[in-house]
Design a protein around this motif. Sequence first.
Motif, mmCIF file in Angstrom:
data_model
loop_
_atom_site.group_PDB
_atom_site.id
_atom_site.type_symbol
_atom_site.label_atom_id
_atom_site.label_comp_id
_atom_site.label_asym_id
_atom_site.label_seq_id
_atom_site.Cartn_x
_atom_site.Cartn_y
_atom_site.Cartn_z
ATOM 1 N N LYS A 45 27.203 35.853 44.263
ATOM 2 C CA LYS A 45 27.858 34.592 44.592
ATOM 3 C C LYS A 45 28.868 34.163 43.534
ATOM 4 O O LYS A 45 29.742 33.343 43.787
ATOM 5 N N THR A 46 28.730 34.706 42.340
ATOM 6 C CA THR A 46 29.538 34.212 41.231
ATOM 7 C C THR A 46 31.031 34.455 41.425
ATOM 8 O O THR A 46 31.837 33.531 41.314
ATOM 9 N N LEU A 47 31.397 35.689 41.693
ATOM 10 C CA LEU A 47 32.816 36.022 41.776
ATOM 11 C C LEU A 47 33.540 35.276 42.891
ATOM 12 O O LEU A 47 34.616 34.711 42.657
ATOM 13 N N PRO A 48 33.024 35.278 44.109
ATOM 14 C CA PRO A 48 33.701 34.502 45.158
ATOM 15 C C PRO A 48 33.878 33.037 44.775
ATOM 16 O O PRO A 48 34.886 32.425 45.138
ATOM 17 N N ALA A 49 32.944 32.485 44.033
ATOM 18 C CA ALA A 49 33.039 31.069 43.671
ATOM 19 C C ALA A 49 34.247 30.795 42.789
ATOM 20 O O ALA A 49 34.814 29.704 42.817
ATOM 21 N N ILE A 50 34.642 31.787 42.022
ATOM 22 C CA ILE A 50 35.775 31.596 41.107
ATOM 23 C C ILE A 50 37.042 31.235 41.871
ATOM 24 O O ILE A 50 37.857 30.452 41.405
ATOM 25 N N VAL A 51 37.215 31.811 43.051
ATOM 26 C CA VAL A 51 38.463 31.621 43.785
ATOM 27 C C VAL A 51 38.338 30.604 44.894
ATOM 28 O O VAL A 51 39.137 30.563 45.817
ATOM 29 N N ALA A 52 37.329 29.774 44.795
ATOM 30 C CA ALA A 52 37.110 28.776 45.840
ATOM 31 C C ALA A 52 38.340 27.903 46.043
ATOM 32 O O ALA A 52 38.666 27.525 47.164
#
Lengths: 190, 190
Positions: free
Chosen positions: B88-95
């Motif tokens: 979940k971490t990486l996708p959250a960066i580009v929210a």
Amino acid sequence: MDNSGLLDFFKALADANRLKIIGLLAQESFTVEQLAAVLKLRPSTISHHLSRLSKVGLVSARAEGYYNLYQLETVMLEKMARRLLSKKTLPAIVADVDLEAYDRKVLADFSTPDGRLKTIPARRKKLMIVLRHIVKDFKPGIRYPEMQVNQILAEYHQDTATLRRELVGFGLLERERGEYWLAEKVGNKG
Amino acid sequence: MDNSGLLDFFKALADANRLKIIGLLAQESFTVEQLAAVLKLRPSTISHHLSRLSKVGLVSARAEGYYNLYQLETVMLEKMARRLLSKKTLPAIVADVDLEAYDRKVLADFSTPDGRLKTIPARRKKLMIVLRHIVKDFKPGIRYPEMQVNQILAEYHQDTATLRRELVGFGLLERERGEYWLAEKVGNKG
DNA sequence: TAATTAATTAGATATTTGCCTAATTAATTC
DNA sequence: GAATTAATTAGGCAAATATCTAATTAATTA
């Protein structure tokens, strides 16, 4: 062991836009042009960032016809994350660090050029360092009468009584019936 | 979710000396003075580094008498490493990233101010973006005779034949017996 | 109480580095 | 073959930051 790389890895990720690139590539592959549009930067800037990321193996390019499709190397990311969790990683970073420097500095600060003590340290931590240095003049297995102890200590400071007392107090020398000898080594640091 | 912090975490570790501090503290606690001697830096510099590390929770200070003993917060380190491993971490960066920017840029590049096409893109990737834009003028469930299709396409470019053929070729329109209709959505990107 | 000392903070300087424009390279289309 | 286009490289500028010296704070010793 192989400490190199850890720093470059962190440096590669220590930028907001590079982190976003990683986040984007985590979802799908992108071309330089696409990333430039999405992040509102020039293609040359994106190229530069991708070059840094690729240098540490976090992304790789795959020529798709005309385009360069960049993709995330998730394996490398996981490898690094796991490395952070390993007990061996952190100690390896300081393998080449001069751990004795502090002790040397303290000794230098309190010593005259000819190796005598300017003063006896007031701080326990520093006193300990000085005493451990002095105690090297005592050989294991030998019992020293007090007079001889004073003779040795007088090389360092006139106040031999204090030095003697502290050496015993810190457990570096042991004493019985007016005789002194080197204590067994105990990994005591102060 | 909570993306903030990740960048600060990497920035905190993206310096050779701070990394060494982490490595040293992984073995035992140190005072500022000790770290300064070992790393051959001024105490003020060490203070500054420790302040950055402590700001992200990687180290903490504990007053021991006169000294400030700094120690590593291994829990935080592990927490961050594990976060890197989470899906979940990486996708959250580009929210908060503007993912549509590229499509908009391509459309703008190929369009005149009044919304017509300057040219029909030669690159498949860009042609697809333009075609997907045009195909929005077709409503689902309606069958268009070829003449009407041409009428719609003529709003974009005189070469309606090419546009029509590509729309079918890319699977955006379907055709049978001289009639055309909107294809079912397929998550196709190009 | 005065002097010393560990640590932090403030201010200045120099290095690093992110970003841009311009030039170059390599691949594709007309 | 000429023109276009995606990407990289080179060079320069500006912002960020690592480090230092000096000043300040807080704690300890004499």
